[in-house]
Write an enzyme that holds these catalytic residues in place. Structure first.
Site, PDB file in Angstrom:
ATOM      1  N   PRO A  18       0.796  -1.229   0.000  1.00 43.98           N
ATOM      2  CA  PRO A  18       0.000   0.000   0.000  1.00 43.98           C
ATOM      3  C   PRO A  18       0.827   1.278   0.000  1.00 43.98           C
ATOM      4  CG  PRO A  18      -0.040  -1.047   2.161  1.00 43.98           C
ATOM      5  CD  PRO A  18       0.602  -2.019   1.226  1.00 43.98           C
ATOM      6  N   ASN A  19       0.298   2.261  -0.693  1.00 45.15           N
ATOM      7  CA  ASN A  19       0.841   3.624  -0.749  1.00 45.15           C
ATOM      8  C   ASN A  19       2.108   3.755  -1.586  1.00 45.15           C
ATOM      9  OD1 ASN A  19      -1.185   4.774   1.016  1.00 45.15           O
ATOM     10  ND2 ASN A  19      -0.179   3.649   2.660  1.00 45.15           N
ATOM     11  N   ARG A  26       5.137  11.093  -2.377  1.00 39.13           N
ATOM     12  CA  ARG A  26       4.909  10.693  -0.981  1.00 39.13           C
ATOM     13  C   ARG A  26       6.183  10.893  -0.151  1.00 39.13           C
ATOM     14  NH1 ARG A  26       4.681   4.501   1.245  1.00 39.13           N
ATOM     15  NH2 ARG A  26       4.091   5.057   3.363  1.00 39.13           N
ATOM     16  N   TYR A  31      11.264   8.665   1.279  1.00 39.01           N
ATOM     17  CA  TYR A  31      11.196   7.592   0.277  1.00 39.01           C
ATOM     18  C   TYR A  31      11.883   7.924  -1.040  1.00 39.01           C
ATOM     19  CZ  TYR A  31       7.807   5.749   3.587  1.00 39.01           C
ATOM     20  OH  TYR A  31       7.214   5.271   4.727  1.00 39.01           O
ATOM     21  N   ASN A  82       7.915  -5.729  -0.942  1.00 42.52           N
ATOM     22  CA  ASN A  82       7.838  -4.568  -0.055  1.00 42.52           C
ATOM     23  C   ASN A  82       6.371  -4.437   0.333  1.00 42.52           C
ATOM     24  OD1 ASN A  82       7.831  -2.207   1.355  1.00 42.52           O
ATOM     25  ND2 ASN A  82       8.831  -0.967  -0.222  1.00 42.52           N
ATOM     26  N   ALA A  85       3.247  -0.661   4.829  1.00 39.56           N
ATOM     27  CA  ALA A  85       2.785  -0.664   6.226  1.00 39.56           C
ATOM     28  C   ALA A  85       2.292  -2.040   6.674  1.00 39.56           C
ATOM     29  CB  ALA A  85       1.683   0.373   6.394  1.00 39.56           C
ATOM     30  N   HIS A  88       4.200  -4.318   9.115  1.00 38.74           N
ATOM     31  CA  HIS A  88       4.153  -4.178  10.572  1.00 38.74           C
ATOM     32  C   HIS A  88       2.839  -4.657  11.172  1.00 38.74           C
ATOM     33  CE1 HIS A  88       7.452  -1.701   9.313  1.00 38.74           C
ATOM     34  NE2 HIS A  88       6.653  -0.830   8.730  1.00 38.74           N
ATOM     35  N   ASP A  95       1.374 -15.230   6.702  1.00 40.41           N
ATOM     36  CA  ASP A  95       0.894 -16.613   6.580  1.00 40.41           C
ATOM     37  C   ASP A  95       0.833 -17.049   5.114  1.00 40.41           C
ATOM     38  OD1 ASP A  95       0.684 -16.868   9.289  1.00 40.41           O
ATOM     39  OD2 ASP A  95      -1.503 -16.894   9.375  1.00 40.41           O
ATOM     40  N   GLU A 106      12.579  -9.532   1.675  1.00 39.20           N
ATOM     41  CA  GLU A 106      11.814  -8.361   2.114  1.00 39.20           C
ATOM     42  C   GLU A 106      12.654  -7.109   1.870  1.00 39.20           C
ATOM     43  OE1 GLU A 106      10.913  -8.535   6.303  1.00 39.20           O
ATOM     44  OE2 GLU A 106      10.251  -6.448   6.355  1.00 39.20           O
ATOM     45  N   HIS A 108      12.764  -2.638   1.876  1.00 42.40           N
ATOM     46  CA  HIS A 108      12.186  -1.345   2.242  1.00 42.40           C
ATOM     47  C   HIS A 108      13.072  -0.235   1.708  1.00 42.40           C
ATOM     48  CE1 HIS A 108       9.329  -3.271   4.874  1.00 42.40           C
ATOM     49  NE2 HIS A 108      10.322  -4.019   5.323  1.00 42.40           N
ATOM     50  N   LEU A 109      12.426   0.793   1.204  1.00 43.62           N
ATOM     51  CA  LEU A 109      13.179   1.966   0.732  1.00 43.62           C
ATOM     52  C   LEU A 109      13.885   2.639   1.905  1.00 43.62           C
ATOM     53  CD1 LEU A 109      10.113   3.019  -1.289  1.00 43.62           C
ATOM     54  CD2 LEU A 109      12.328   2.800  -2.405  1.00 43.62           C
ATOM     55  N   SER A 110      13.139   2.853   2.980  1.00 42.42           N
ATOM     56  CA  SER A 110      13.699   3.535   4.153  1.00 42.42           C
ATOM     57  C   SER A 110      14.275   2.499   5.114  1.00 42.42           C
ATOM     58  CB  SER A 110      12.592   4.336   4.848  1.00 42.42           C
ATOM     59  OG  SER A 110      11.572   3.460   5.313  1.00 42.42           O
ATOM     60  N   ARG A 115      13.489   4.572  12.229  1.00 42.19           N
ATOM     61  CA  ARG A 115      12.248   5.340  12.218  1.00 42.19           C
ATOM     62  C   ARG A 115      11.414   5.046  13.474  1.00 42.19           C
ATOM     63  NH1 ARG A 115       9.377   4.855   6.676  1.00 42.19           N
ATOM     64  NH2 ARG A 115       8.310   6.659   7.589  1.00 42.19           N
ATOM     65  N   ARG A 119       7.576   0.745  13.454  1.00 41.54           N
ATOM     66  CA  ARG A 119       8.096   0.183  12.189  1.00 41.54           C
ATOM     67  C   ARG A 119       9.232  -0.814  12.426  1.00 41.54           C
ATOM     68  NH1 ARG A 119       5.750   3.637   8.229  1.00 41.54           N
ATOM     69  NH2 ARG A 119       5.394   5.687   9.123  1.00 41.54           N
TER      70      ARG A 119
HETATM   71  C1  DQA Z   1       8.277   1.059   3.666  1.00 45.23           C
HETATM   72  C2  DQA Z   1       8.411   1.280   5.170  1.00 45.23           C
HETATM   73  C3  DQA Z   1       7.062   1.106   5.863  1.00 45.23           C
HETATM   74  O1  DQA Z   1       7.205   1.347   7.255  1.00 45.23           O
HETATM   75  C4  DQA Z   1       6.055   2.092   5.312  1.00 45.23           C
HETATM   76  O2  DQA Z   1       4.796   1.883   5.908  1.00 45.23           O
HETATM   77  C5  DQA Z   1       5.973   2.040   3.841  1.00 45.23           C
HETATM   78  C6  DQA Z   1       7.191   1.939   3.060  1.00 45.23           C
HETATM   79  C7  DQA Z   1       9.595   1.368   2.913  1.00 45.23           C
HETATM   80  O3  DQA Z   1       9.722   0.918   1.782  1.00 45.23           O
HETATM   81  O4  DQA Z   1      10.452   2.073   3.458  1.00 45.23           O
HETATM   82  O5  DQA Z   1       4.903   2.176   3.259  1.00 45.23           O
HETATM   83  O6  DQA Z   1       7.966  -0.307   3.431  1.00 45.23           O
END
Ligand code: DQA
Length: 160
Positions: A18-19, A26, A31, A82, A85, A88, A95, A106, A108-110, A115, A119
């Site tokens: 998501p997002n 964003r 990011y 990725n 959110a 978390h 599952d 897995e 993550h950009l950040s 943080r 997270r």
């Molecule tokens: C994220 C880190 C997550 O905590 C956050 O909710 C995201 C992006 C990242 O790629 O850094 O949506 O997965």
């Protein structure tokens, strides 16, 4: 959905949660400025270099991500994930990944550990091959390399 077929037998599912469709506008200070389309282009180029076929999907819906993971069974040999959110919060995605038992990296950009505390916990990390976090778009490219190395049975240490 983006699919690139490089005429090879190794298939990888790239799953954005998501997002991530908002990347570019964003919170760019966290990011980065690349859009998801630009990241997907970089991934497609990397997949060509690595001679693997990737299928890229993004969804803002937990159930759709679960279904995409189920559908990878028999189609792809590994997953680059990725979960945004949902990393978390989602036992369902964890599952699903455990259920299909496909090697998963897995990303993550950040750097999620630098943080907010909420997270710092990932439901996915314990069932993933590994996690790459904090390198911006490069996390995806490094993650794809790591996944493909694993799937091809490379032992990087043995090359030293
Ligand atoms: C994220 C880190 C997550 O905590 C956050 O909710 C995201 C992006 C990242 O790629 O850094 O949506 O997965």
């Amino acid at each position: 959905m983006v699919t690139s077929n490089n005429g090879t037998s190794l298939n990888v599912l790239v799953l954005h949660g998501p997002n991530l469709n908002l990347l570019g506008k964003r919170e760019p200070e966290i990011y980065g400025v690349l859009t998801l389309v630009e990241i997907d282009r970089l991934l497609t180029k990397k997949a060509e270099e690595l001679k693997v076929c990737i299928k890229i999907q993004q969804s803002n819906h937990e159930g759709e991500l679960v279904t995409a993971i189920h559908e990878a069974l028999g189609q792809q040999q590994g997953i680059l994930n990725n979960a945004g959110a949902y990393t978390h919060t989602s036992v369902a995605i964890r599952d699903a990944l455990a259920g299909v038992a496909l090697p998963t990296v897995e990303v993550h950009l950040s750097n999620i550990y630098r943080r907010e505390e909420f997270r710092h916990h990932s439901w996915i990390a314990p069932i993933a091959l590994g996690q790459i976090s904090g390198f911006g778009a490069n996390s995806y490219l490094l993650g794809l390399e790591a996944l493909v190395s694993h799937l091809r049975n490379y032992d990087l240490l043995s090359l030293q």
